[in-house]
Scaffold this motif. Structure first.
Motif, mmCIF file in Angstrom:
data_model
loop_
_atom_site.group_PDB
_atom_site.id
_atom_site.type_symbol
_atom_site.label_atom_id
_atom_site.label_comp_id
_atom_site.label_asym_id
_atom_site.label_seq_id
_atom_site.Cartn_x
_atom_site.Cartn_y
_atom_site.Cartn_z
ATOM 1 N N TYR A 130 0.825 -1.203 0.000
ATOM 2 C CA TYR A 130 0.000 0.000 0.000
ATOM 3 C C TYR A 130 0.865 1.260 0.000
ATOM 4 C CZ TYR A 130 -3.423 -3.529 1.138
ATOM 5 O OH TYR A 130 -4.209 -4.656 1.108
ATOM 6 N N LEU A 131 1.970 1.221 0.735
ATOM 7 C CA LEU A 131 2.895 2.352 0.715
ATOM 8 C C LEU A 131 3.505 2.507 -0.683
ATOM 9 C CD1 LEU A 131 4.799 1.840 4.110
ATOM 10 C CD2 LEU A 131 2.832 3.309 3.662
ATOM 11 N N ALA A 132 3.880 1.396 -1.282
ATOM 12 C CA ALA A 132 4.462 1.435 -2.624
ATOM 13 C C ALA A 132 3.451 1.971 -3.633
ATOM 14 C CB ALA A 132 4.941 0.042 -3.033
ATOM 15 N N GLY A 133 2.197 1.593 -3.454
ATOM 16 C CA GLY A 133 1.153 2.099 -4.353
ATOM 17 C C GLY A 133 0.981 3.601 -4.236
ATOM 18 N N LEU A 134 1.077 4.121 -3.015
ATOM 19 C CA LEU A 134 0.970 5.568 -2.823
ATOM 20 C C LEU A 134 2.143 6.296 -3.489
ATOM 21 C CD1 LEU A 134 -0.175 5.601 0.915
ATOM 22 C CD2 LEU A 134 -1.530 6.387 -1.046
ATOM 23 N N VAL A 135 3.342 5.741 -3.357
ATOM 24 C CA VAL A 135 4.512 6.348 -4.002
ATOM 25 C C VAL A 135 4.337 6.319 -5.516
ATOM 26 C CG1 VAL A 135 6.995 6.171 -4.359
ATOM 27 C CG2 VAL A 135 6.032 5.794 -2.082
ATOM 28 N N ARG A 136 3.841 5.213 -6.039
ATOM 29 C CA ARG A 136 3.634 5.096 -7.489
ATOM 30 C C ARG A 136 2.609 6.130 -7.985
ATOM 31 N NH1 ARG A 136 1.522 0.364 -7.484
ATOM 32 N NH2 ARG A 136 -0.610 1.176 -7.554
ATOM 33 N N ASP A 137 1.526 6.303 -7.228
ATOM 34 C CA ASP A 137 0.450 7.188 -7.674
ATOM 35 C C ASP A 137 0.740 8.661 -7.415
ATOM 36 O OD1 ASP A 137 -0.961 4.953 -8.446
ATOM 37 O OD2 ASP A 137 -2.175 4.862 -6.621
ATOM 38 N N LEU A 138 1.502 8.949 -6.343
ATOM 39 C CA LEU A 138 1.683 10.339 -5.931
ATOM 40 C C LEU A 138 3.109 10.847 -6.125
ATOM 41 C CD1 LEU A 138 -0.436 10.138 -2.653
ATOM 42 C CD2 LEU A 138 -1.083 11.274 -4.794
ATOM 43 N N GLY A 139 4.079 9.939 -6.157
ATOM 44 C CA GLY A 139 5.449 10.338 -6.407
ATOM 45 C C GLY A 139 6.229 10.811 -5.205
ATOM 46 N N MET A 162 7.404 21.313 0.277
ATOM 47 C CA MET A 162 6.185 22.087 0.115
ATOM 48 C C MET A 162 5.944 22.530 -1.328
ATOM 49 S SD MET A 162 5.723 24.526 3.446
ATOM 50 C CE MET A 162 5.081 23.860 4.977
ATOM 51 N N GLU A 163 7.039 22.782 -2.058
ATOM 52 C CA GLU A 163 6.843 23.247 -3.430
ATOM 53 C C GLU A 163 6.186 22.178 -4.307
ATOM 54 O OE1 GLU A 163 11.408 22.542 -2.990
ATOM 55 O OE2 GLU A 163 9.739 23.303 -1.771
ATOM 56 N N ARG A 164 6.330 20.907 -3.935
ATOM 57 C CA ARG A 164 5.637 19.844 -4.671
ATOM 58 C C ARG A 164 4.331 19.444 -3.985
ATOM 59 N NH1 ARG A 164 10.943 17.048 -5.227
ATOM 60 N NH2 ARG A 164 10.173 15.462 -3.772
ATOM 61 N N MET A 165 4.310 19.565 -2.646
ATOM 62 C CA MET A 165 3.115 19.184 -1.876
ATOM 63 C C MET A 165 2.166 20.387 -1.795
ATOM 64 S SD MET A 165 3.470 15.943 -0.464
ATOM 65 C CE MET A 165 2.708 15.992 1.146
ATOM 66 N N THR A 166 1.595 20.762 -2.922
ATOM 67 C CA THR A 166 0.706 21.910 -2.999
ATOM 68 C C THR A 166 -0.678 21.552 -2.457
ATOM 69 O OG1 THR A 166 -0.013 21.268 -5.205
ATOM 70 C CG2 THR A 166 1.925 22.709 -5.057
ATOM 71 N N ALA A 167 -1.556 22.559 -2.368
ATOM 72 C CA ALA A 167 -2.933 22.309 -1.932
ATOM 73 C C ALA A 167 -3.623 21.330 -2.878
ATOM 74 C CB ALA A 167 -3.703 23.629 -1.860
ATOM 75 N N GLU A 168 -3.330 21.458 -4.170
ATOM 76 C CA GLU A 168 -3.923 20.531 -5.148
ATOM 77 C C GLU A 168 -3.410 19.110 -4.920
ATOM 78 O OE1 GLU A 168 -2.449 23.392 -5.854
ATOM 79 O OE2 GLU A 168 -4.187 24.603 -6.490
ATOM 80 N N PHE A 169 -2.125 18.992 -4.587
ATOM 81 C CA PHE A 169 -1.552 17.676 -4.296
ATOM 82 C C PHE A 169 -2.250 17.061 -3.093
ATOM 83 C CE2 PHE A 169 1.182 14.771 -2.079
ATOM 84 C CZ PHE A 169 1.814 14.032 -3.070
ATOM 85 N N VAL A 170 -2.438 17.844 -2.014
ATOM 86 C CA VAL A 170 -3.090 17.329 -0.806
ATOM 87 C C VAL A 170 -4.507 16.865 -1.128
ATOM 88 C CG1 VAL A 170 -3.959 17.953 1.480
ATOM 89 C CG2 VAL A 170 -1.682 18.697 0.766
ATOM 90 N N ALA A 171 -5.218 17.625 -1.954
ATOM 91 C CA ALA A 171 -6.590 17.258 -2.322
ATOM 92 C C ALA A 171 -6.622 15.934 -3.078
ATOM 93 C CB ALA A 171 -7.217 18.367 -3.166
#
Length: 281
Positions: free
Chosen positions: A107-116, A239-248
């Motif tokens: 599941y952690l690997a899947g999150l990395v794959r989907d979100l980077g 933070m420059e990659r973890m934007t509000a859109e990324f969090v959403a």
């Protein structure tokens, strides 16, 4: 001639206890684990009378079961005549932590794959958050958290996610013990403000750390629902990659991954559950 089948009693069908758990196995074994779990819930140290009341069994029965656990090394009797969880449980705990990391890895690997970004697994151990698993991002600039690292819960997203499941009274008790140390200028150091933020976490279904543990780092996290011990999953990065859109985007994916891990951890369960969308109930 009478057949063997006619003289045997039918096997008891599994039922559920007051907590909804399946029963029908060896009763004394089930009671022994109930004692260990309740001792853990009570902080690890308890007297026999209180334990008998908590478990709902006669004192002689509790005494017999506890003495057996003492003989096996899973419970220890102190000079105060109270009982504590024994040293043999440490080995079991270490092994289960490794297995938990193994179960969570896909599941952690899947999150990395989907979100980077780096994905983490952490648990609330006493009054601290301890990281027990991570799959790092492939970015050259990425977040890396050493497995076994301990941090304060009030300045981390996963800490907020796990404390949001607790009552406000329990949270205030924890904060009174630990304090709210300012790790950065963004760390919340006022108990009322922190409790207010947990209310927003419950409403949204996820928690965010905006540079409260480390400057320039943002983290989003959720609690794993119905887990046997408080554990959470998070995604962290600059933070420059973890934007509000990324969090959403990340929040619902985290909720889905946590819900699927919850199914894996639920012994004997089958089927699927809906993603965890909040903290109610």
């Amino acid at each position: 001639m009478t057949s063997d089948q006619s003289t045997q009693s039918p096997s008891p069908s599994p039922s559920s206890d007051a907590r909804g758990r399946r029963t029908g196995g060896v009763q004394s074994l089930g009671r022994a684990f109930e004692i260990l779990e309740r001792m853990a819930d009570l902080g690890g140290t308890v007297g026999l009378s209180q334990l008998a009341t908590e478990v709902g069994l006669p004192l002689p029965t509790i005494h017999r079961l506890v003495r057996t656990l003492v003989d096996l090394g899973y419970v220890r009797q102190e000079r105060s005549r109270q009982y504590t969880l024994g040293p043999k449980l440490i080995r079991l705990g270490e092994s289960s932590s490794r297995m938990l990391r193994t179960w969570a890895q896909p599941y952690l690997a899947g999150l990395v794959r989907d979100l980077g970004e780096s994905a983490n697994l952490a648990m609330l151990d006493s009054d601290q958050i301890v990281y027990i698993g991570q799959v790092p991002s492939s970015h050259s600039m990425r977040m890396f958290t050493e497995v076994g690292r301990r941090v304060s819960p009030h300045c981390t997203a996963v800490g907020k996610a796990l404390l949001a499941v607790e009552s406000d009274a329990a949270v205030r008790e924890l904060l009174a013990r630990t304090g709210l140390v300012a790790h950065t200028v963004h760390t919340i150091t006022d108990p009322d403000a922190f409790v207010d933020q947990l209310a927003r976490v419950r409403q949204k279904g996820y928690a965010v750390d905006d540079g409260e543990q480390e400057i320039g780092v943002r983290c989003v996290a959720v609690a794993v629902p119905h887990a046997p011990t408080p554990i959470g999953m998070s995604v962290s990065g600059p933070m420059e990659r973890m934007t509000a859109e990324f969090v959403a985007t990340a929040a619902p994916l985290l909720c889905e991954a946590a819900a699927r891990l919850s199914v894996d951890l639920a012994s004997g369960s089958s089927g699927s559950v809906r993603p965890n969308r909040g903290y109610a109930g």
